[in-house]
Design an enzyme around this catalytic site. Structure first.
Site, PDB file in Angstrom:
ATOM      1  CB  SER A 553      92.802 -70.928  97.536  1.00  0.00           C
ATOM      2  OG  SER A 553      92.639 -72.234  97.032  1.00  0.00           O
ATOM      3  CE1 TYR A 566      97.417 -70.610  94.088  1.00  0.00           C
ATOM      4  CE2 TYR A 566      96.292 -72.373  95.267  1.00  0.00           C
ATOM      5  CZ  TYR A 566      96.240 -71.203  94.540  1.00  0.00           C
ATOM      6  OH  TYR A 566      95.026 -70.617  94.268  1.00  0.00           O
TER       7      TYR A 566
END
Length: 676
Positions: A553, A566
């Site tokens: 990501s 995250y």
């Protein structure tokens, strides 16, 4: 029904039963009159299954249509058996109209035999008689004068003349047994032709069953019996990557595993080695199974490391023997030697591994060898199995017409022969990646915690030759290993793994619980590690390299608010890419990553609450979150699952062969996430 409709109905009915003929094997025909659009006069034509079709699924577009007067006139210009290959090109000058399938080598058989309807089939029972040492006498005993015998001859124009002559000399006959090959039957109507074909097949079956020996393959050899199912499948999963790597020495292959009772019984019997060494006989069989299989000569209970070592020794010997076979029979005009690796590998107690350029080809090769086992059983039950000579097999395997057929095949897709596993593939980014990899030619295992959704995605992509569903909890090492095992048993091995499974919980630091932290790290950091570790073991055993791709990501490098668990898990994944690229490169395994921006459309993560949480953080409506993300990028474009899939393909599709340890941003330009 019209004559072509009758022919299609008969073909589909015969081809639907594997006792009658093998996949894509045999051909059928019908003769009838049509109006010539040029002269307006009635013209007799032949409808015949064209080259490359399958009887069970044949449609009218798969028929070749030829004028019978012109086809039969070829008899007057036939230059003899030494030049009969020239007659195939002449069939094109006999075609009636445009379109339709290309005429096959068996067209002459159907045109020259004086019968309105003709079937040529490859039933196991018929080939058993055809390959028995005293096949002619057994045919007489089985059928009397209703079925005649035709000595082996390579398919072609002369064989058509031979069968036509035998029919003319035996007006009472309903068909023939073709030595070493199969059967041909005929009839005045389509119904009679089908009845005659089935009568030959069923009569042969009954004859073999009633007259045959109880144990045609000899007694069971102690230690070679089938292992219990769970143990058998575990050993097959451990061996599959090794076997596939060996079978891919010359060209990457996809595999298929078979452990049916027919196979396991053959592998346990005394005559396994001598019968396997004789190879298959029917041309349709050995063109797919090669001249003979590789047979492991160790008992089922031998230690795994001993079996692996012996496989490697036997593979080297097989390649040497295949080259010697080629050199014994090749002429200056022969095509160059093709791959010397086995298409069939037999492991006592475990089963059969078959190989081909794609899953369907590998599966069909295995089906053909099951046919060959049935043929050998039938022949040995009533006589001695005596296939056609090795020299004749070579003439067909390296036939100029067969080589031309291979050259006409379409260029393979970029990922043809590759086997991929994608985690979290039932929705969103994972689903888009799986679809793209399959579209580019890969076989794909759809791994997901949601078994029903994984099955739906696999079904959308295609049948089991293209995609299979595997249930995978990536946080559980045993479940991950089971998913890898399921993949290698489905397709023979594994080449490409995409670590995509993920989830996210958006909370400020002080609200992030230990459970939140553990869950996200278990799924993404630990899960990616477990998947990469299990996949790398299989890839190393294969010895043909591979790809591991992490869907990380932009958050692995971009510090956004309320995102500590995250972002930290994604940063862990990102560094795994670098660490594993450095470690696995020596095995030819490349490890790369993709860093997307937030992908809202189709995302299971965003639909599961992450979208609402992030929308609240940024003060926008959840339905506008994708637009919000787009507006903060340099390109002002929303990132979709298909864009991430395109990056995965770019990394694995063959153009970036020297790239590893790379992270590819797919974020439409987020300056804060630029890699430095």
């Amino acid at each position: 029904m019209t004559v072509p409709e009758q022919l299609i109905a008969r073909s589909n009915a015969l081809g639907a039963d594997p006792r009658n003929t093998n996949y894509a094997g045999g051909n059928t025909s019908a003769k009838g009159a049509v109006t010539d659009p040029v002269t307006g006069a009635p013209t007799e034509v032949l409808w015949v299954k064209g080259s490359g079709g399958d009887l069970g699924t044949l449609k009218e577009s798969g028929l070749a249509v030829l004028r019978l007067d012109r086809l039969r006139s070829l008899v007057d210009v036939y230059p003899g058996v030494e030049r009969e290959d020239e007659m195939v090109a002449a069939f094109d000058y006999c075609l009636h109209g445009r379109g339709g399938a290309a005429p096959s080598i068996d067209t002459a058989m159907h045109g020259l035999v004086e019968a309105p309807h003709v079937d040529h089939l490859h039933p196991d029972s018929g080939i058993a008689l055809a390959t028995a040492a005293d096949g002619a006498a057994l045919t007489k005993e089985c059928f009397g004068d209703r079925v005649a015998w035709v000595d082996w001859r390579r398919p072609g124009f002369q064989l058509g003349l031979d069968i036509a002559a035998v029919k003319a000399a035996n007006p009472q006959a309903i068909g023939v047994i073709l030595g070493g090959h199969g059967i041909t039957a005929w009839g005045a109507t389509s119904e009679e032709c089908e009845r005659n074909s089935l009568a030959i097949i069923r009569t042969a079956e009954e004859f073999l069953a009633s007259r045959g020996a109880a144990e045609p393959f000899g007694p069971v050899v102690p230690g070679f019996e089938a292992l219990p199912e769970a143990e058998r499948h575990a050993r097959a999963a451990a061996l599959a990557p090794v076997v596939r790597g060996l079978a891919s020495t010359d060209q990457r292959q996809v595999g298929h595993y078979t452990d049916g009772d027919v196979v396991l019984e053959f592998l346990a019997r005394e005559k396994l080695a001598p019968l396997a060494a004789l190879g298959t006989s029917c041309p349709d069989h050995f063109l797919r199974t090669k001249v003979r299989p590789l047979v492991v000569d160790l008992p089922a209970t031998a230690p795994l490391e001993d079996v692996v070592a012996r496989l490697k020794e036997l593979h080297g010997e097989y390649r040497d023997e295949y080259r010697a076979y080629y050199e014994r029979h090749a002429t200056p005009d022969s095509p160059a030697m093709r791959g010397a690796d086995p298409a069939i590998v037999l492991v006592p107690g475990v089963g059969m591994f078959s190989f081909g350029k794609d899953k369907q080809t590998a599966r069909v090769a295995g089906e053909f060898y099951v046919n060959a086992i049935n043929v050998m059983r039938g022949a040995e039950a009533v006589s001695t199995y005596a296939p056609i000579p090795e020299s004749e097999k070579f003439r067909i395997e390296y036939w100029a017409l067969e080589e031309a057929k291979l050259q006409r095949m379409p260029k393979p897709k970029p990922l043809a022969g590759r086997i991929a596993l994608v985690t979290g593939a039932a929705s969103g980014i994972g689903k888009a990646i799986a679809r793209r990899l399959a579209a580019e030619g890969a076989c794909v295992a759809i791994a997901d915690l949601n078994a029903s959704a994984a099955a739906e995605t696999a079904a959308e992509i295609g049948n089991a030759d293209k995609a299979v569903a595997v249930t995978a909890d990536v946080t559980d090492a045993a479940a991950v290993q089971a998913a890898i095992d399921a993949t290698v048993l489905a397709f023979g091995g594994i080449d490409l793994v995409v670590n995509n499974a993920g989830l996210s919980i958006s909370k400020p630091l002080l609200e992030t619980t230990e459970r939140d932290w553990d869950l996200q790290h278990d799924v993404m950091a630990k899960g990616s590690f477990l998947v990469a570790r299990a996949a790398a073991k299989a890839m190393i055993d294969q010895g043909i390299g591979g790809d591991v791709v992490y869907i990380s990501s932009k958050n692995s490098v971009f510090a956004g608010p309320n995102n500590v668990a995250y972002g930290a898990a994604k940063a862990d994944q990102a560094h795994q890419v670098r660490l594993l690229a450095a470690e696995l490169g020596g095995h030819g395994i490349r490890v790369n990553g993709v860093n997307p921006d937030g992908v809202v459309q189709g995302s299971g993560i965003f639909a599961g609450g992450w979208g609402a949480q992030r929308a609240a953080v940024y003060g926008v409506e959840e339905s506008k979150l994708g637009e919000f993300y787009a507006q903060r990028t340099i390109l002002k474009r929303e990132v979709l699952p298909e864009h991430v899939a395109a990056a995965v393909f770019a990394l694995t599709g063959g153009d970036l062969t020297h790239t590893t340890g790379l992270h590819v941003p797919v974020d439409a330009g987020v300056a804060a996430a630029f890699l430095r």
